[in-house]
Write an enzyme that holds these catalytic residues in place. Structure first.
Site, PDB file in Angstrom:
ATOM      1  N   LEU A  44      -0.031 -10.884   9.671  1.00  0.00           N
ATOM      2  CA  LEU A  44       1.017 -10.603  10.658  1.00  0.00           C
ATOM      3  C   LEU A  44       1.016  -9.139  11.046  1.00  0.00           C
ATOM      4  O   LEU A  44       1.605  -8.738  12.033  1.00  0.00           O
ATOM      5  CB  LEU A  44       2.382 -10.974  10.078  1.00  0.00           C
ATOM      6  N   GLY A  45       0.414  -8.336  10.220  1.00  0.00           N
ATOM      7  CA  GLY A  45       0.369  -6.917  10.501  1.00  0.00           C
ATOM      8  C   GLY A  45      -0.046  -6.171   9.258  1.00  0.00           C
ATOM      9  O   GLY A  45      -0.152  -6.744   8.179  1.00  0.00           O
ATOM     10  N   ASP A  46      -0.320  -4.884   9.428  1.00  0.00           N
ATOM     11  CA  ASP A  46      -0.611  -4.105   8.237  1.00  0.00           C
ATOM     12  C   ASP A  46      -0.054  -2.712   8.401  1.00  0.00           C
ATOM     13  O   ASP A  46       0.170  -2.223   9.497  1.00  0.00           O
ATOM     14  CB  ASP A  46      -2.115  -4.071   7.930  1.00  0.00           C
ATOM     15  N   ASN A  48       0.217   1.277   6.131  1.00  0.00           N
ATOM     16  CA  ASN A  48      -0.644   2.157   5.348  1.00  0.00           C
ATOM     17  C   ASN A  48      -0.882   1.648   3.941  1.00  0.00           C
ATOM     18  O   ASN A  48      -1.914   1.897   3.348  1.00  0.00           O
ATOM     19  CB  ASN A  48      -0.032   3.555   5.279  1.00  0.00           C
ATOM     20  N   SER A  50       0.079  -1.679   2.961  1.00  0.00           N
ATOM     21  CA  SER A  50       0.272  -3.108   2.765  1.00  0.00           C
ATOM     22  C   SER A  50      -0.368  -3.956   3.853  1.00  0.00           C
ATOM     23  O   SER A  50      -0.718  -3.471   4.921  1.00  0.00           O
ATOM     24  CB  SER A  50       1.784  -3.394   2.762  1.00  0.00           C
ATOM     25  N   VAL A  52       0.638  -7.732   5.639  1.00  0.00           N
ATOM     26  CA  VAL A  52       1.707  -8.727   5.688  1.00  0.00           C
ATOM     27  C   VAL A  52       1.113 -10.030   6.217  1.00  0.00           C
ATOM     28  O   VAL A  52       0.439 -10.039   7.250  1.00  0.00           O
ATOM     29  CB  VAL A  52       2.876  -8.260   6.575  1.00  0.00           C
ATOM     30  N   LYS A  67       4.499  -9.653   1.921  1.00  0.00           N
ATOM     31  CA  LYS A  67       4.002  -8.280   2.042  1.00  0.00           C
ATOM     32  C   LYS A  67       3.280  -7.922   0.755  1.00  0.00           C
ATOM     33  O   LYS A  67       3.879  -7.907  -0.320  1.00  0.00           O
ATOM     34  CB  LYS A  67       5.172  -7.324   2.299  1.00  0.00           C
ATOM     35  N   ASP A 179      13.956   5.649  10.294  1.00  0.00           N
ATOM     36  CA  ASP A 179      12.744   5.337  11.055  1.00  0.00           C
ATOM     37  C   ASP A 179      13.003   4.213  12.054  1.00  0.00           C
ATOM     38  O   ASP A 179      12.168   3.316  12.224  1.00  0.00           O
ATOM     39  CB  ASP A 179      11.592   4.979  10.100  1.00  0.00           C
TER      40      ASP A 179
HETATM   41  N1  LIG Z   1       8.710  -9.883   7.728  1.00  0.00           N
HETATM   42  C1  LIG Z   1       7.698  -9.711   8.571  1.00  0.00           C
HETATM   43  N2  LIG Z   1       7.331 -10.691   9.404  1.00  0.00           N
HETATM   44  C2  LIG Z   1       6.304 -10.502  10.261  1.00  0.00           C
HETATM   45  N3  LIG Z   1       5.583  -9.378  10.351  1.00  0.00           N
HETATM   46  C3  LIG Z   1       5.888  -8.362   9.544  1.00  0.00           C
HETATM   47  C4  LIG Z   1       6.970  -8.472   8.603  1.00  0.00           C
HETATM   48  N4  LIG Z   1       7.056  -7.309   7.935  1.00  0.00           N
HETATM   49  C5  LIG Z   1       6.092  -6.523   8.427  1.00  0.00           C
HETATM   50  N5  LIG Z   1       5.379  -7.144   9.391  1.00  0.00           N
HETATM   51  C6  LIG Z   1       4.247  -6.610  10.145  1.00  0.00           C
HETATM   52  O1  LIG Z   1       3.426  -5.873   9.264  1.00  0.00           O
HETATM   53  C7  LIG Z   1       3.334  -4.511   9.668  1.00  0.00           C
HETATM   54  C8  LIG Z   1       3.374  -3.629   8.451  1.00  0.00           C
HETATM   55  O2  LIG Z   1       4.592  -3.813   7.769  1.00  0.00           O
HETATM   56  P1  LIG Z   1       5.413  -2.601   7.163  1.00  0.00           P
HETATM   57  O3  LIG Z   1       5.678  -1.592   8.232  1.00  0.00           O
HETATM   58  O4  LIG Z   1       6.570  -3.134   6.434  1.00  0.00           O
HETATM   59  O5  LIG Z   1       4.332  -2.089   6.144  1.00  0.00           O
HETATM   60  P2  LIG Z   1       4.185  -0.645   5.538  1.00  0.00           P
HETATM   61  O6  LIG Z   1       3.062  -0.662   4.560  1.00  0.00           O
HETATM   62  O7  LIG Z   1       5.518  -0.171   5.084  1.00  0.00           O
HETATM   63  O8  LIG Z   1       3.715   0.095   6.787  1.00  0.00           O
HETATM   64  P3  LIG Z   1       3.839   1.602   7.077  1.00  0.00           P
HETATM   65  O9  LIG Z   1       4.370   2.230   5.839  1.00  0.00           O
HETATM   66  O10 LIG Z   1       2.471   2.012   7.456  1.00  0.00           O
HETATM   67  O11 LIG Z   1       4.824   1.586   8.224  1.00  0.00           O
HETATM   68  C9  LIG Z   1       4.510  -4.297  10.608  1.00  0.00           C
HETATM   69  O12 LIG Z   1       4.191  -3.366  11.580  1.00  0.00           O
HETATM   70  C10 LIG Z   1       4.726  -5.669  11.206  1.00  0.00           C
HETATM   71  O13 LIG Z   1       3.898  -5.828  12.335  1.00  0.00           O
END
Ligand SMILES: Nc1ncnc2c1ncn2[C@@H]1O[C@H](COP(=O)(O)OP(=O)(O)OP(=O)(O)O)[C@@H](O)[C@H]1O
EC number: 2.7.11.1
Length: 584
Positions: A44-46, A48, A50, A52, A67, A179
């Site tokens: 669904l996304g990533d 730095n 993680s 998802v 995640k 943020d």
């Molecule tokens: N609950 C969710 N449902 C669908 N997609 C999600 C969900 N949570 C996160 N994502 C997708 O995954 C991406 C990364 O998630 P998130 O920002 O929580 O990760 P992170 O590792 O904290 O990223 P960063 O610290 O780089 O912002 C998000 O930009 C979003 O596109």
């Protein structure tokens, strides 16, 4: 566009999606000890730290987001992850409490319904895994860029109203998000049968995009408690450059400041989110952000001077009058004078969405005198960059922390400082983009407008409040409120903090019992102290070559269950009922 077609479009799987792995040949007992989730590997996304993925609880068949935070990647930043986890968990618990006590407001949007819910968590040899609400309908950034700008009346106002209610809730809980940006506002999956056909509802007078009910604020990676006693907290230079408030700009270079200089800095707080809300509202309306200039230094200067670009045409367009006044309220340089979220609920730009509660709290009503002189210092269109900022992950997020000797509370996602990012690089089309394009297509088809008559809602809610309606609990759940806690997953369908070897992906459902949490009614709590002893020092001292602390083979070969627990992500386990840890 027909309503039912839209709803079914939403539920339709993308053609490329792989099927869910099937459970085969496992008896009930075996399942009870194995990972409760499978994923079909659709990312669904990533971020730095993680990745998802979409996942399914094998027992309830409910869909969630999984995640996966790589332990290897976060080994020196475990406290940051833990802080995000703690915040998410405590907010989720608070929300469940509110729902249990039936604490509903009379507003169309209820902030606590729109915060990413944490449902479950566990760890594997390689990952810390959070199971959250599934938001597979893309994010607000994509929606804005896709449409170039959003419709002021039906979309900008409703999305903005929803976010105001989110901020009001978060701030009332003492949490600053830090943020808030379009990328962190996701669109959730509708899980309640009753909600799936909301597009068909017509209540009367004013129209708004019902997708506003699906907004969910995610990414609590930079969130902080503002009444913390931690020295120097909330003096950090964090956030995303386009969205940061002047008081955060003042913290630039804080890592190099002397103790006295840091002491002189004013602690910032919730008003930084209100500033970001102004930027986001502006971005929704125009498809570009207000302060972005050609260079980051210029952008920071414009933020400090509150010098934002004002489009001549819209400035004189009566349709935009309240919009400009609203952003002006958000862009008040002095945070002490900047309006609070509660206060903004009365603003003419969005007050219709809070008509019922506002009318009940007349004493809070503040006059929003429209000041036609929009602040405009030296900006010209040529200086400002009138295009959407590149989609930012944390690479475009500032993080100058590490102010008090690298203590856990202020250590940063980055080693200490990072260069300000280039916000204006053209976005390259990658596979994620392509899959987002497909989601956009779906979204286009599902956009629907409806209308809602505030007075009707008012009467409806009042009838329930005063007991004149038959329904008590469910009666207060507004028709368009899309949040559902029910059905609550059965206890044995949760991981609740335990360790799993087959987690992050397809479970093969062959995990030996010896690797699962045993006698677990007290196990996690019991092992927390051991985790404290083992995990913290080990991870803290791990170098990039030292992978002994968390290693696949360790776990596979290790028959000592306490050792496995000791390597667990430090989570205090209590299920939402406050019961003892459940048996898994
Ligand atoms: N609950 C969710 N449902 C669908 N997609 C999600 C969900 N949570 C996160 N994502 C997708 O995954 C991406 C990364 O998630 P998130 O920002 O929580 O990760 P992170 O590792 O904290 O990223 P960063 O610290 O780089 O912002 C998000 O930009 C979003 O596109």
């Amino acid at each position: 566009m027909t309503t039912s077609a839209s709803a079914s479009q939403l539920q339709k799987r993308l053609p490329e999606e792989k099927p869910w792995p099937q459970l085969s040949g496992c008896n009930e007992d075996a399942q009870a000890f194995k990972c409760k989730y499978v994923t079909n590997h659709n990312s669904l996304g990533d971020g730095n730290f993680s990745v998802v993925k979409e996942c399914m609880n094998v027992q309830t068949k409910d869909l969630y987001a999984m995640k996966l935070i790589k332990k290897q990647t976060v080994r020196n930043k475990i406290q940051l992850i833990q802080r995000e986890f703690d915040l998410l968990r405590s907010i989720s618990e608070k929300i469940r409490d509110m729902e249990k006590k039936n604490e509903h407001s009379l507003d169309i949007f209820e902030g606590h319904h729109h915060i990413l819910q944490l449902f479950d968590y566990f760890e594997t040899a390689d990952n810390i895994v959070l199971i959250t609400q599934l938001c597979q309908k893309g994010d607000l950034y994509e929606k804005i860029v896709e449409n170039q700008a959003l419709d002021l009346q039906t979309q900008v106002t409703s999305y903005c109203a929803c976010i105001v209610s989110i901020l009001e809730f978060l701030h009332s809980q003492g949490i600053v998000h830090r943020d808030l940006k379009a990328e962190n506002v996701l669109f959730r999956l509708r899980v309640n049968e009753n909600e799936k056909n909301l597009q068909g509802e017509h209540h009367g007078d004013f129209k708004y995009d019902l997708l506003a009910h699906d907004l969910v604020l995610a990414d609590f990676g930079l969130a902080a408690e503002y009444n913390t006693t931690k020295i120097n907290s909330l003096k950090e230079f964090v956030g995303t450059i386009s969205y940061i408030a002047p008081e955060i700009v003042k913290c630039k270079g804080v890592g190099d400041m002397s103790t006295d200089q840091v002491g002189e800095l004013e602690k910032y707080g919730c008003p930084v989110d209100i500033w970001a809300l102004g930027v986001l509202t502006y971005f929704m309306a125009f498809g570009y952000t207000p302060f972005d200039c050609t260079t980051d230094d210029e952008t920071l200067e414009c933020i400090s001077k509150c010098d934002y670009y004002v489009d001549e045409q819209t400035m004189h367009d009566p349709k935009y009058e309240q919009f400009w006044n609203f952003v002006q309220c958000c862009f008040t340089v002095d945070p002490a004078v900047r309006r609070s979220a509660t206060n903004l609920k009365h603003h003419p730009f969005i007050k219709d969405y809070f008509a019922t509660s506002n009318s009940l709290h007349k004493k809070d009503t503040t006059n929003f005198v429209f000041n036609p002189t929009i602040r405009r210092v030296s900006s010209t269109a040529s200086m400002h960059t009138l295009r959407s900022p590149s989609k930012s992950r944390k690479t475009t997020t500032l993080a100058y922390l590490n102010m008090d000797g690298g203590s856990s509370e202020t250590s940063t996602a980055f080693n200490s400082k990072m260069d300000l990012p280039d916000l204006y690089v053209d976005r390259t089309i990658n596979s994620r983009e392509r899959s987002l394009n497909r989601i956009r297509d779906t979204l286009k088809k599902t956009l629907s407008m409806t209308s809602l008559k505030p007075a009707a809602t008012h009467e409806f809610l009042h009838a329930n409040k005063s007991g004149t309606s038959s329904s008590s609990k469910s009666g207060l759940v507004k028709k368009n409120s899309t949040f559902v806690l029910d059905p609550k997953p059965p206890k044995n369908s949760l991981m609740n903090g335990c360790f799993s070897t087959t987690p992050e992906s397809r479970s093969n459902f062959n995990t030996p019992k010896s690797l699962s949490r045993q006698g677990s009614s007290t196990s996690v709590k019991k092992f927390v102290n051991e985790m404290d002893l083992l995990l913290t020092p080990r991870t803290a001292s791990m170098s990039s070559h030292d992978t002994t602390a968390i290693n696949d083979n360790d776990f596979i070969n290790d028959k000592n269950s306490s050792r496995k627990h000791a390597a667990s992500f430090q989570v205090n386990v209590d299920d939402s009922d406050g019961d003892e840890t459940m048996l898994i």
